[in-house]
Design a protein around this motif. Structure first.
Motif, PDB file in Angstrom:
ATOM      1  N   PRO A  77      -5.676  -9.653  -3.179  1.00  0.00           N
ATOM      2  CA  PRO A  77      -5.889  -9.320  -1.772  1.00  0.00           C
ATOM      3  C   PRO A  77      -5.170  -9.405  -1.200  1.00  0.00           C
ATOM      4  CG  PRO A  77      -7.858 -10.804  -2.618  1.00  0.00           C
ATOM      5  CD  PRO A  77      -6.908 -11.169  -3.511  1.00  0.00           C
ATOM      6  N   VAL A  78      -4.479 -10.884  -0.830  1.00  0.00           N
ATOM      7  CA  VAL A  78      -3.148 -10.702  -0.496  1.00  0.00           C
ATOM      8  C   VAL A  78      -1.994 -10.344  -0.586  1.00  0.00           C
ATOM      9  CG1 VAL A  78      -0.938 -12.480  -0.073  1.00  0.00           C
ATOM     10  CG2 VAL A  78      -3.832 -13.570  -0.572  1.00  0.00           C
ATOM     11  N   ALA A  79      -1.369 -10.099  -2.110  1.00  0.00           N
ATOM     12  CA  ALA A  79      -0.566  -8.634  -2.322  1.00  0.00           C
ATOM     13  C   ALA A  79      -0.413  -7.232  -2.180  1.00  0.00           C
ATOM     14  CB  ALA A  79      -0.346  -8.543  -4.121  1.00  0.00           C
ATOM     15  N   ALA A  80      -1.812  -6.882  -1.986  1.00  0.00           N
ATOM     16  CA  ALA A  80      -2.512  -5.577  -1.264  1.00  0.00           C
ATOM     17  C   ALA A  80      -2.051  -5.747   0.256  1.00  0.00           C
ATOM     18  CB  ALA A  80      -3.990  -5.288  -1.769  1.00  0.00           C
ATOM     19  N   HIS A  81      -2.912  -6.852   0.653  1.00  0.00           N
ATOM     20  CA  HIS A  81      -2.861  -7.308   1.753  1.00  0.00           C
ATOM     21  C   HIS A  81      -0.781  -6.549   2.540  1.00  0.00           C
ATOM     22  CE1 HIS A  81      -2.903  -8.093   6.461  1.00  0.00           C
ATOM     23  NE2 HIS A  81      -1.998  -8.836   6.191  1.00  0.00           N
ATOM     24  N   ALA A  82      -0.379  -7.166   1.932  1.00  0.00           N
ATOM     25  CA  ALA A  82       1.486  -7.604   2.308  1.00  0.00           C
ATOM     26  C   ALA A  82       1.966  -5.830   1.872  1.00  0.00           C
ATOM     27  CB  ALA A  82       1.757  -8.303   1.489  1.00  0.00           C
ATOM     28  N   ILE A  83       1.437  -5.101   1.013  1.00  0.00           N
ATOM     29  CA  ILE A  83       2.024  -3.735   0.697  1.00  0.00           C
ATOM     30  C   ILE A  83       1.850  -3.378   1.484  1.00  0.00           C
ATOM     31  CG2 ILE A  83       1.967  -2.047  -1.193  1.00  0.00           C
ATOM     32  CD1 ILE A  83       2.254  -4.087  -3.402  1.00  0.00           C
ATOM     33  N   GLY A  84      -0.015  -2.764   2.210  1.00  0.00           N
ATOM     34  CA  GLY A  84      -0.498  -2.423   3.001  1.00  0.00           C
ATOM     35  C   GLY A  84       0.056  -2.613   4.318  1.00  0.00           C
ATOM     36  N   ARG A  85       0.043  -2.914   4.898  1.00  0.00           N
ATOM     37  CA  ARG A  85       0.780  -4.187   6.610  1.00  0.00           C
ATOM     38  C   ARG A  85       2.500  -3.272   6.007  1.00  0.00           C
ATOM     39  NH1 ARG A  85       1.561  -8.255   9.868  1.00  0.00           N
ATOM     40  NH2 ARG A  85       3.417  -8.647   9.927  1.00  0.00           N
ATOM     41  N   ALA A  86       3.050  -3.252   5.403  1.00  0.00           N
ATOM     42  CA  ALA A  86       4.337  -2.919   4.833  1.00  0.00           C
ATOM     43  C   ALA A  86       4.795  -1.562   5.043  1.00  0.00           C
ATOM     44  CB  ALA A  86       5.621  -3.238   3.649  1.00  0.00           C
ATOM     45  N   GLY A  87       3.894  -0.685   3.176  1.00  0.00           N
ATOM     46  CA  GLY A  87       3.959   0.785   4.004  1.00  0.00           C
ATOM     47  C   GLY A  87       3.667   0.965   5.162  1.00  0.00           C
ATOM     48  N   TYR A  88       2.511   0.382   6.141  1.00  0.00           N
ATOM     49  CA  TYR A  88       2.248   1.102   7.278  1.00  0.00           C
ATOM     50  C   TYR A  88       3.481   0.879   8.344  1.00  0.00           C
ATOM     51  CZ  TYR A  88      -0.385   2.752  11.339  1.00  0.00           C
ATOM     52  OH  TYR A  88      -0.832   2.886  12.244  1.00  0.00           O
ATOM     53  N   PHE A  89       4.304  -0.232   8.030  1.00  0.00           N
ATOM     54  CA  PHE A  89       4.744  -0.614   8.931  1.00  0.00           C
ATOM     55  C   PHE A  89       6.560   0.389   8.287  1.00  0.00           C
ATOM     56  CE2 PHE A  89       4.321  -5.316  10.498  1.00  0.00           C
ATOM     57  CZ  PHE A  89       3.235  -4.596  10.962  1.00  0.00           C
ATOM     58  N   VAL A  90       7.179   1.266   7.325  1.00  0.00           N
ATOM     59  CA  VAL A  90       7.984   1.481   7.047  1.00  0.00           C
ATOM     60  C   VAL A  90       7.279   2.702   7.563  1.00  0.00           C
ATOM     61  CG1 VAL A  90       9.125  -0.088   5.913  1.00  0.00           C
ATOM     62  CG2 VAL A  90       7.247   2.000   4.676  1.00  0.00           C
ATOM     63  N   GLY A  91       6.726   2.948   7.661  1.00  0.00           N
ATOM     64  CA  GLY A  91       5.771   4.692   8.550  1.00  0.00           C
ATOM     65  C   GLY A  91       5.542   5.822   6.630  1.00  0.00           C
ATOM     66  N   VAL A  92       4.810   4.670   5.950  1.00  0.00           N
ATOM     67  CA  VAL A  92       4.421   6.017   4.740  1.00  0.00           C
ATOM     68  C   VAL A  92       3.042   6.632   5.042  1.00  0.00           C
ATOM     69  CG1 VAL A  92       3.071   5.915   3.076  1.00  0.00           C
ATOM     70  CG2 VAL A  92       4.973   4.153   3.072  1.00  0.00           C
ATOM     71  N   PRO A  93       3.181   7.946   5.525  1.00  0.00           N
ATOM     72  CA  PRO A  93       2.295   8.977   6.338  1.00  0.00           C
ATOM     73  C   PRO A  93       0.773   9.057   5.214  1.00  0.00           C
ATOM     74  CG  PRO A  93       3.911  10.313   4.491  1.00  0.00           C
ATOM     75  CD  PRO A  93       3.978   8.775   4.183  1.00  0.00           C
ATOM     76  N   LEU A  94       0.315   8.785   5.979  1.00  0.00           N
ATOM     77  CA  LEU A  94      -1.741   8.665   6.324  1.00  0.00           C
ATOM     78  C   LEU A  94      -2.083  10.387   5.353  1.00  0.00           C
ATOM     79  CD1 LEU A  94      -2.860   6.699   8.345  1.00  0.00           C
ATOM     80  CD2 LEU A  94      -2.453   6.150   6.337  1.00  0.00           C
ATOM     81  N   TRP A  95      -2.844  10.175   4.660  1.00  0.00           N
ATOM     82  CA  TRP A  95      -3.442  11.611   4.027  1.00  0.00           C
ATOM     83  C   TRP A  95      -3.717  12.558   5.273  1.00  0.00           C
ATOM     84  CZ3 TRP A  95      -9.225  12.328   2.927  1.00  0.00           C
ATOM     85  CH2 TRP A  95      -8.984  13.813   1.873  1.00  0.00           C
ATOM     86  N   GLU A  96      -3.916  13.612   5.529  1.00  0.00           N
ATOM     87  CA  GLU A  96      -3.243  14.748   6.858  1.00  0.00           C
ATOM     88  C   GLU A  96      -5.150  14.439   7.037  1.00  0.00           C
ATOM     89  OE1 GLU A  96      -2.803  18.186   3.699  1.00  0.00           O
ATOM     90  OE2 GLU A  96      -2.558  16.248   3.590  1.00  0.00           O
TER      91      GLU A  96
END
Lengths: 131, 91
Positions: A77-96
Protein backbone atom coordinates in the motif's frame (compact mmCIF):
# COMPACT_ATOMS: atom_id res chain seq x y z
CA UNK A 1 -4.21 -33.89 1.93
CA UNK A 2 -1.26 -31.51 2.40
CA UNK A 3 -0.43 -31.79 -1.27
CA UNK A 4 -4.02 -31.08 -2.24
CA UNK A 5 -4.15 -27.84 -0.23
CA UNK A 6 -0.69 -26.79 -1.39
CA UNK A 7 -1.67 -27.25 -5.02
CA UNK A 8 -4.92 -25.42 -4.41
CA UNK A 9 -3.16 -22.43 -2.84
CA UNK A 10 -0.55 -22.36 -5.60
CA UNK A 11 -3.06 -22.48 -8.46
CA UNK A 12 -5.47 -19.97 -6.87
CA UNK A 13 -2.59 -17.59 -6.09
CA UNK A 14 -1.25 -17.87 -9.63
CA UNK A 15 -4.78 -17.24 -10.96
CA UNK A 16 -4.97 -14.03 -8.92
CA UNK A 17 -1.61 -13.03 -10.39
CA UNK A 18 -3.08 -13.50 -13.87
CA UNK A 19 -6.05 -11.33 -12.87
CA UNK A 20 -3.62 -8.65 -11.66
CA UNK A 21 -1.66 -8.76 -14.92
CA UNK A 22 -4.88 -8.63 -16.95
CA UNK A 23 -5.92 -5.56 -14.97
CA UNK A 24 -2.51 -4.03 -15.61
CA UNK A 25 -2.91 -4.48 -19.36
CA UNK A 26 -6.61 -3.71 -19.74
CA UNK A 27 -7.28 -0.85 -17.30
CA UNK A 28 -7.34 2.58 -18.94
CA UNK A 29 -5.29 4.81 -16.60
CA UNK A 30 -2.63 4.77 -13.87
CA UNK A 31 -4.78 4.76 -10.69
CA UNK A 32 -6.92 1.91 -12.02
CA UNK A 33 -3.81 -0.09 -12.93
CA UNK A 34 -2.46 0.48 -9.42
CA UNK A 35 -5.80 -0.64 -8.02
CA UNK A 36 -5.64 -3.89 -10.01
CA UNK A 37 -2.00 -4.79 -9.42
CA UNK A 38 -1.54 -3.97 -5.74
CA UNK A 39 -4.59 -5.78 -4.42
CA UNK A 40 -4.72 -8.81 -6.70
CA UNK A 41 -0.92 -9.07 -6.90
CA UNK A 42 -0.41 -9.05 -3.13
CA UNK A 43 -3.26 -11.53 -2.65
CA UNK A 44 -1.74 -13.86 -5.27
CA UNK A 45 1.78 -13.74 -3.84
CA UNK A 46 0.40 -14.11 -0.29
CA UNK A 47 -1.64 -17.18 -1.21
CA UNK A 48 1.41 -18.77 -2.83
CA UNK A 49 3.47 -18.17 0.31
CA UNK A 50 0.62 -19.71 2.34
CA UNK A 51 1.03 -22.71 0.04
CA UNK A 52 4.73 -22.90 0.98
CA UNK A 53 3.86 -22.74 4.69
CA UNK A 54 1.23 -25.48 4.33
CA UNK A 55 3.50 -27.78 2.31
CA UNK A 56 6.44 -27.81 4.70
CA UNK A 57 4.52 -27.42 7.97
CA UNK A 58 7.82 -26.57 9.63
CA UNK A 59 8.27 -23.82 12.19
CA UNK A 60 11.13 -22.03 10.47
CA UNK A 61 9.62 -22.09 7.00
CA UNK A 62 6.20 -21.03 8.29
CA UNK A 63 7.72 -18.09 10.17
CA UNK A 64 9.57 -16.93 7.09
CA UNK A 65 6.51 -17.34 4.86
CA UNK A 66 4.44 -15.30 7.34
CA UNK A 67 7.22 -12.68 7.36
CA UNK A 68 7.08 -12.46 3.54
CA UNK A 69 3.29 -12.01 3.68
CA UNK A 70 3.66 -9.38 6.41
CA UNK A 71 6.24 -7.43 4.41
CA UNK A 72 4.03 -7.60 1.31
CA UNK A 73 1.00 -6.36 3.22
CA UNK A 74 3.02 -3.55 4.82
CA UNK A 75 4.92 -2.35 1.77
CA UNK A 76 2.47 -2.71 -1.13
CA UNK A 77 0.00 0.00 0.00
CA UNK A 78 2.83 2.43 0.78
CA UNK A 79 4.48 1.83 -2.60
CA UNK A 80 1.15 2.16 -4.41
CA UNK A 81 0.44 5.41 -2.59
CA UNK A 82 3.88 6.80 -3.48
CA UNK A 83 3.57 5.85 -7.16
CA UNK A 84 0.01 7.16 -7.43
CA UNK A 85 1.00 10.44 -5.79
CA UNK A 86 4.05 10.84 -8.03
CA UNK A 87 1.96 9.92 -11.07
CA UNK A 88 -0.60 12.60 -10.27
CA UNK A 89 2.08 15.20 -9.62
CA UNK A 90 3.98 14.60 -12.86
CA UNK A 91 0.78 15.03 -14.83
CA UNK A 92 -0.23 11.53 -15.91
CA UNK A 93 -3.61 12.02 -17.60
CA UNK A 94 -6.68 10.41 -16.07
CA UNK A 95 -9.13 8.38 -18.10
CA UNK A 96 -11.27 10.65 -20.29
CA UNK A 97 -14.49 9.31 -18.69
CA UNK A 98 -13.35 10.05 -15.12
CA UNK A 99 -16.09 11.99 -13.33
CA UNK A 100 -14.28 13.97 -10.64
CA UNK A 101 -10.74 15.15 -9.94
CA UNK A 102 -10.95 16.93 -6.61
CA UNK A 103 -7.31 18.06 -6.62
CA UNK A 104 -7.63 19.76 -10.01
CA UNK A 105 -6.50 23.39 -9.87
CA UNK A 106 -5.81 23.26 -6.13
CA UNK A 107 -2.36 21.68 -6.19
CA UNK A 108 0.69 23.94 -6.37
CA UNK A 109 3.45 22.24 -8.38
CA UNK A 110 6.18 24.52 -7.04
CA UNK A 111 5.62 24.16 -3.32
CA UNK A 112 3.87 20.74 -3.31
CA UNK A 113 1.02 22.11 -1.20
CA UNK A 114 -2.73 22.00 -1.54
CA UNK A 115 -5.11 24.91 -1.15
CA UNK A 116 -7.75 24.46 1.51
CA UNK A 117 -10.96 22.89 0.28
CA UNK A 118 -13.85 25.16 -0.75
CA UNK A 119 -16.14 26.26 2.07
CA UNK A 120 -18.74 23.71 3.08
CA UNK A 121 -22.34 24.86 3.01
CA UNK A 122 -23.36 25.64 6.58
CA UNK A 123 -26.64 24.10 7.63
CA UNK A 124 -28.50 27.41 8.13
CA UNK A 125 -31.76 25.79 9.25
CA UNK A 126 -30.04 24.24 12.27
CA UNK A 127 -28.77 27.68 13.36
CA UNK A 128 -32.31 29.11 13.36
CA UNK A 129 -33.69 26.18 15.28
CA UNK A 130 -31.35 26.81 18.23
CA UNK A 131 -33.02 30.14 19.08
CA UNK B 1 -2.05 -34.51 -9.46
CA UNK B 2 0.42 -32.43 -7.46
CA UNK B 3 2.77 -32.21 -10.45
CA UNK B 4 -0.10 -30.91 -12.55
CA UNK B 5 -0.82 -28.20 -9.96
CA UNK B 6 2.82 -27.08 -10.01
CA UNK B 7 2.88 -27.01 -13.81
CA UNK B 8 -0.42 -25.10 -13.87
CA UNK B 9 0.93 -22.53 -11.39
CA UNK B 10 4.06 -22.09 -13.53
CA UNK B 11 2.01 -21.67 -16.69
CA UNK B 12 -0.33 -19.12 -15.08
CA UNK B 13 2.62 -17.15 -13.70
CA UNK B 14 4.25 -17.17 -17.13
CA UNK B 15 1.07 -15.79 -18.72
CA UNK B 16 0.97 -13.04 -16.09
CA UNK B 17 4.66 -12.31 -16.70
CA UNK B 18 4.09 -11.91 -20.44
CA UNK B 19 1.18 -9.53 -19.77
CA UNK B 20 3.32 -7.57 -17.30
CA UNK B 21 6.13 -7.20 -19.83
CA UNK B 22 3.57 -6.13 -22.42
CA UNK B 23 2.55 -3.21 -20.19
CA UNK B 24 6.22 -2.49 -19.49
CA UNK B 25 6.79 -2.24 -23.24
CA UNK B 26 3.60 -0.27 -23.93
CA UNK B 27 3.98 2.37 -21.24
CA UNK B 28 2.63 4.97 -22.08
CA UNK B 29 4.10 6.91 -19.12
CA UNK B 30 6.94 6.18 -16.70
CA UNK B 31 4.68 5.56 -13.63
CA UNK B 32 2.83 2.89 -15.63
CA UNK B 33 6.15 1.14 -16.20
CA UNK B 34 6.99 1.37 -12.50
CA UNK B 35 3.66 -0.33 -11.72
CA UNK B 36 4.51 -3.08 -14.21
CA UNK B 37 7.92 -3.57 -12.57
CA UNK B 38 6.27 -3.88 -9.17
CA UNK B 39 3.91 -6.55 -10.44
CA UNK B 40 6.85 -8.40 -12.01
CA UNK B 41 8.57 -8.42 -8.60
CA UNK B 42 5.43 -9.95 -7.06
CA UNK B 43 5.40 -12.55 -9.85
CA UNK B 44 9.02 -13.42 -9.05
CA UNK B 45 7.98 -14.05 -5.43
CA UNK B 46 5.35 -16.44 -6.80
CA UNK B 47 7.96 -18.22 -8.94
CA UNK B 48 10.18 -18.59 -5.88
CA UNK B 49 7.27 -20.11 -3.95
CA UNK B 50 6.66 -22.67 -6.71
CA UNK B 51 10.38 -23.44 -6.95
CA UNK B 52 10.74 -23.91 -3.19
CA UNK B 53 7.86 -26.38 -3.19
CA UNK B 54 8.94 -28.31 -6.27
CA UNK B 55 12.62 -28.59 -5.28
CA UNK B 56 12.38 -28.65 -1.47
CA UNK B 57 15.12 -26.05 -1.06
CA UNK B 58 13.64 -24.02 1.77
CA UNK B 59 16.44 -21.38 2.08
CA UNK B 60 15.02 -19.75 -1.05
CA UNK B 61 12.14 -18.40 1.06
CA UNK B 62 14.64 -15.85 2.38
CA UNK B 63 15.23 -14.71 -1.20
CA UNK B 64 11.49 -14.03 -1.53
CA UNK B 65 11.59 -11.94 1.65
CA UNK B 66 14.53 -9.85 0.46
CA UNK B 67 12.91 -9.46 -2.95
CA UNK B 68 9.69 -8.12 -1.40
CA UNK B 69 11.66 -5.47 0.48
CA UNK B 70 13.89 -4.43 -2.44
CA UNK B 71 10.88 -4.13 -4.75
CA UNK B 72 9.34 -1.75 -2.22
CA UNK B 73 12.54 0.30 -2.07
CA UNK B 74 12.73 0.46 -5.88
CA UNK B 75 9.14 1.64 -6.16
CA UNK B 76 9.56 4.32 -3.48
CA UNK B 77 12.83 5.49 -5.03
CA UNK B 78 11.24 5.78 -8.47
CA UNK B 79 8.29 7.67 -6.99
CA UNK B 80 10.56 10.06 -5.11
CA UNK B 81 12.71 10.95 -8.11
CA UNK B 82 9.64 11.27 -10.34
CA UNK B 83 8.08 13.65 -7.87
CA UNK B 84 11.25 15.75 -7.57
CA UNK B 85 11.42 15.99 -11.36
CA UNK B 86 8.16 17.90 -11.55
CA UNK B 87 5.74 18.00 -14.46
CA UNK B 88 6.84 15.98 -17.47
CA UNK B 89 5.49 15.40 -20.92
CA UNK B 90 6.01 11.77 -21.80
CA UNK B 91 4.98 10.24 -25.07
Amino acid sequence: MTEFFTGLFLVVGAAFMVVAALGLVRMPDLPMRLHATTKAGVLGAGLMMVGVAVYFGDGGVTTRAVAVIGFLLLTAPVAAHAIGRAGYFVGVPLWEHSKTDELKGRYDEKTHTLESPPEMHEPAAKDDASH
Amino acid sequence: MFDIAIIAANVLLSIALVLGFWRLYLGPTLPDRVVALELIASLTIGYIAVYVISSGRTPFVDVAMVLALTAFLAAVGFARYLEKGGHRDDD
